[in-house]
Every structure is written in structure tokens, then in C-alpha cells.
Design an enzyme around this catalytic site. Sequence first.
Site, PDB file in Angstrom:
ATOM      1  N   ARG A 236      -8.140  14.509 -36.780  1.00  0.00           N
ATOM      2  CA  ARG A 236      -8.270  12.482 -37.620  1.00  0.00           C
ATOM      3  C   ARG A 236      -7.249  12.495 -38.054  1.00  0.00           C
ATOM      4  NH1 ARG A 236     -11.112  10.849 -34.069  1.00  0.00           N
ATOM      5  NH2 ARG A 236     -12.987   9.707 -34.302  1.00  0.00           N
ATOM      6  N   GLU A 265      -3.904   3.232 -38.559  1.00  0.00           N
ATOM      7  CA  GLU A 265      -3.673   2.650 -37.284  1.00  0.00           C
ATOM      8  C   GLU A 265      -3.815   1.510 -35.669  1.00  0.00           C
ATOM      9  OE1 GLU A 265      -6.145   5.621 -34.664  1.00  0.00           O
ATOM     10  OE2 GLU A 265      -4.969   7.391 -35.757  1.00  0.00           O
ATOM     11  N   HIS A 284      -3.522   7.575 -30.064  1.00  0.00           N
ATOM     12  CA  HIS A 284      -5.095   7.488 -30.468  1.00  0.00           C
ATOM     13  C   HIS A 284      -5.803   7.115 -28.617  1.00  0.00           C
ATOM     14  CE1 HIS A 284      -8.508   7.914 -33.206  1.00  0.00           C
ATOM     15  NE2 HIS A 284      -9.041   8.657 -32.041  1.00  0.00           N
TER      16      HIS A 284
HETATM   17  N1  LIG Z   1      -8.355  12.030 -30.108  1.00  0.00           N
HETATM   18  C1  LIG Z   1      -9.863  11.605 -30.281  1.00  0.00           C
HETATM   19  O1  LIG Z   1      -8.727  10.338 -29.095  1.00  0.00           O
HETATM   20  C2  LIG Z   1     -10.709  12.159 -30.697  1.00  0.00           C
HETATM   21  C3  LIG Z   1     -11.826  12.311 -29.940  1.00  0.00           C
HETATM   22  C4  LIG Z   1     -13.153  12.612 -30.415  1.00  0.00           C
HETATM   23  C5  LIG Z   1     -12.817  13.555 -31.050  1.00  0.00           C
HETATM   24  N2  LIG Z   1     -11.480  13.798 -31.744  1.00  0.00           N
HETATM   25  C6  LIG Z   1     -11.638  14.220 -33.145  1.00  0.00           C
HETATM   26  O2  LIG Z   1     -11.943  15.972 -32.676  1.00  0.00           O
HETATM   27  C7  LIG Z   1     -12.879  16.390 -33.951  1.00  0.00           C
HETATM   28  C8  LIG Z   1     -13.596  17.329 -33.787  1.00  0.00           C
HETATM   29  O3  LIG Z   1     -14.434  17.072 -32.610  1.00  0.00           O
HETATM   30  P1  LIG Z   1     -15.891  18.205 -31.673  1.00  0.00           P
HETATM   31  O4  LIG Z   1     -16.025  17.613 -30.692  1.00  0.00           O
HETATM   32  O5  LIG Z   1     -14.791  19.588 -31.428  1.00  0.00           O
HETATM   33  O6  LIG Z   1     -16.035  18.428 -32.756  1.00  0.00           O
HETATM   34  P2  LIG Z   1     -17.540  19.570 -33.424  1.00  0.00           P
HETATM   35  O7  LIG Z   1     -18.365  19.068 -34.158  1.00  0.00           O
HETATM   36  O8  LIG Z   1     -17.980  20.126 -32.151  1.00  0.00           O
HETATM   37  O9  LIG Z   1     -16.372  20.483 -34.017  1.00  0.00           O
HETATM   38  C9  LIG Z   1     -15.767  20.237 -35.367  1.00  0.00           C
HETATM   39  C10 LIG Z   1     -15.610  21.846 -35.643  1.00  0.00           C
HETATM   40  O10 LIG Z   1     -14.871  22.134 -36.983  1.00  0.00           O
HETATM   41  C11 LIG Z   1     -15.175  22.997 -37.717  1.00  0.00           C
HETATM   42  N3  LIG Z   1     -14.727  22.995 -38.727  1.00  0.00           N
HETATM   43  C12 LIG Z   1     -15.248  21.994 -39.732  1.00  0.00           C
HETATM   44  N4  LIG Z   1     -14.600  22.244 -40.999  1.00  0.00           N
HETATM   45  C13 LIG Z   1     -13.429  23.032 -41.373  1.00  0.00           C
HETATM   46  C14 LIG Z   1     -12.714  23.518 -42.079  1.00  0.00           C
HETATM   47  N5  LIG Z   1     -12.561  23.228 -43.173  1.00  0.00           N
HETATM   48  N6  LIG Z   1     -11.163  23.983 -41.211  1.00  0.00           N
HETATM   49  C15 LIG Z   1     -11.983  24.627 -40.025  1.00  0.00           C
HETATM   50  N7  LIG Z   1     -12.943  23.894 -39.168  1.00  0.00           N
HETATM   51  C16 LIG Z   1     -13.189  23.161 -39.489  1.00  0.00           C
HETATM   52  C17 LIG Z   1     -16.784  22.956 -37.641  1.00  0.00           C
HETATM   53  O11 LIG Z   1     -17.610  23.964 -38.005  1.00  0.00           O
HETATM   54  C18 LIG Z   1     -16.747  22.957 -35.818  1.00  0.00           C
HETATM   55  O12 LIG Z   1     -16.647  23.709 -35.011  1.00  0.00           O
HETATM   56  C19 LIG Z   1     -13.845  15.275 -34.295  1.00  0.00           C
HETATM   57  O13 LIG Z   1     -14.573  14.964 -35.324  1.00  0.00           O
HETATM   58  C20 LIG Z   1     -12.580  14.460 -34.315  1.00  0.00           C
HETATM   59  O14 LIG Z   1     -12.355  13.821 -35.316  1.00  0.00           O
HETATM   60  C21 LIG Z   1     -10.696  13.108 -31.331  1.00  0.00           C
END
Ligand SMILES: NC(=O)c1ccc[n+]([C@@H]2O[C@H](COP(=O)([O-])OP(=O)(O)OC[C@H]3O[C@@H](n4cnc5c(N)ncnc54)[C@H](O)[C@@H]3O)[C@@H](O)[C@H]2O)c1
Length: 324
Positions: A236, A265, A284
Site C-alpha cells: 500500500r 491514486e 495498482h
Molecule cells: N498491489 C495490489 O494489487 C495488492 C493486491 C492485494 C494485496 N495487496 C497488499 O498486500 C498486502 C499483503 O497481502 P497478504 O495477502 O500477503 O496479507 P497477509 O495478511 O497474508 O500478510 C501480511 C503479513 O504482514 C505481516 N505484518 C504485519 N505488520 C507488519 C510489520 N509491521 N512489519 C512486517 N510485517 C508485518 C503480517 O504478520 C502478515 O504475515 C495487503 O495488506 C495489501 O495491502 C496489494
Amino acid sequence: MSNRLRVAVTDHNYPSLDLEKEILERENIELSERICRSEDDLIEHARDADGLMNLFFPVTRRVIEHLEKCRVISVYGTGTNQIDLQAASEKGILVVNVPDYCYDEVATHAVALILNIDRQITNYGLLVKEGDWAYMKLELHRFREKTVGILGLGAIGKSVAKKLSSFNVNLIGYDPYVSDETISSLGVGRRSLQDVFKESDFVTLHMPLTDETRALVSTELLALMKPTAYLINVSRGPVVDEKALLRALNESRIAGVAMDVLCREPPPADDEIVSHPKSWVTPHVAWYSEESFDELRTRVAQAAADVLRNRVPKFIVNKHLLKL
Ligand SMILES: NC(=O)c1ccc[n+]([C@@H]2O[C@H](COP(=O)([O-])OP(=O)(O)OC[C@H]3O[C@@H](n4cnc5c(N)ncnc54)[C@H](O)[C@@H]3O)[C@@H](O)[C@H]2O)c1
């Protein structure tokens, strides 16, 4: 008025909702669509609906208080910050989402951004188009001797680690909420946040946007990076302090950045990061493939139907609030 169950779509930006209609029709549920422009508009549209499907439009406490028989709010994608979860829970409304429809696309996108930079694919391609058969003009270094630092080892971060392991690069990572066993089973060396920034040739971000992660990539962390290192962000935009990033790019404190997400965005026309020669920005789209898009739409409609037909959906966001 029909006495069929009815799901009201609060907003969408898709060419049609035929796919969603087909799924709901199979369950004898009606879908009524509207692109709501105001809270009152949404209240009028949704007041007597049995369920809602929601993309971005805020479903506030006031809206929820006006819902007479709604049992489910099914959200396109992962994020539910536009929904008042507390208010929904107080009314016993299940909020359901689809957090895992695109993790493979997003992980592939992150790896593609890394490889594009590492092999200078875009830059070599541009030179050739300009008529320059740019033989050895851009310096390349062996990828397998590099270190990739992964921040956030959830679904996407893990998939990035698995995909990159076939390149035999050195993988390190930071995620305070993941066990040592999980991290080491991925072949990732656990590091402190600071050490990931210090040691990596690529730092790739995969944590959610929370109070804790907002602007986490700060001047201090960027200052720890090698001047030859790159930042990759497909999580994000606000996870990165963009002012600090711009300074780091302008002062050549880091080699560059590749991002799929920005603080604003779409970005304004004069966005200095987008136009910066050391940045690569995609709009995105990391989540997107025709297949992931269809999967999202199918599963959002199916999750709404599941609740209305008394089946337990796969992902319930407010489970803890409902004490199920
Ligand atoms: N660009 C895109 O099109 C797109 C699409 C889907 C998701 N995303 C982003 O990707 C992110 C991750 O998705 P996911 O499915 O892997 O989520 P997820 O919940 O499976 O994994 C997120 C991980 O981040 C960790 N985390 C939380 N706080 C943290 C910190 N301070 N430092 C380090 N790690 C930390 C959590 O413990 C978890 O393991 C989503 O939250 C979303 O913002 C982007």
C-alpha cells in the site's frame, strides 16, 4: 414487490455485473445494482436488502442503522476499512471478504519488478527502440549473488520467497508476527527491520497498511540502504513516506524504486516520484489478471449467497466481534 431475497450492490466500476447476477440467480437471489453517490442514496437503495455487495463506497454506522433486514456485507477484495465493522457487528451483520484471490498475481508482479530492474529489461528495450543496439551499455550483476529482503511474510510475502528461491538468491526477512519455524521453512533468514534495509539489494514490501506500518519506510530506514539497492512496493502506498523516498532518490541514497501503489491514486500529473528517472510505477495492477478478476467477482457473490442460504462463508472479517 418481489419476495425473493435481494442483494444490493453499493458501487462498482465494472463494465457489467453479469457474472455476479449469474451466481446469485442460481441461488434464486436477486441482484440490484446502483452506483451510490451519497449516504442517503445508499440508505434508500439498501434499506430493505437482505445483503450488500461493496467495492469502495463507505458503509457507515448511519447506513447500517437504517438496514432493516441485512444479514451480510460482502466486500470485493481484502480491505474493509470503508465498513463500520463495529456497527455491523452490533446488528449481527456478517462482513465477509475475499483476501486471497490474487496473492499469486501480486507475488509474480513483485518478482517481475525485481527481475526487470536486475536485468534492466525496460531500459535495454528502450535503448534498442531508439536505434541503439546497446551492447553492454548498462551494467548488470549476477542475480544469484544478491540479497532480497522481504518485509511481511504472509500469503504474498511467502509466495515471493518461494518464487525467488528458484533463483538461489539470498533471502532475508522481517515479520514480527510470524514464527521462526515458518520463516526458516521458507529458506528466509530472520533479521531485524533495520538489518533487512542494511543488507538487501532489493527490499520488497508485503505488509498491510496499519497504524504500525503507516510511513514505516522512513528517512532513517532508507538511509540504511546501500546506494545500489532498490525498494519494491506492491503493498500500500502510505507504508512508504513518499517525501523521504523522493529525497533518497534525488540524493542517490538508493538506486531506485519500483511501485504498484502510491499515496495518491491516481497520482497528480506532476507527481515527482512517478516522473523520476529512477522510478518504475505500475497503476495498482499487481492483483489483476482476467482470471483473478473473475475469481474475485464470483467469490464475492458466492459469499453473499452462502450467508443468505445459511452456509458458512470461507472468510468472515468480524468473526471476533460477533463471538461466533
Ligand atoms: N498491489 C495490489 O494489487 C495488492 C493486491 C492485494 C494485496 N495487496 C497488499 O498486500 C498486502 C499483503 O497481502 P497478504 O495477502 O500477503 O496479507 P497477509 O495478511 O497474508 O500478510 C501480511 C503479513 O504482514 C505481516 N505484518 C504485519 N505488520 C507488519 C510489520 N509491521 N512489519 C512486517 N510485517 C508485518 C503480517 O504478520 C502478515 O504475515 C495487503 O495488506 C495489501 O495491502 C496489494
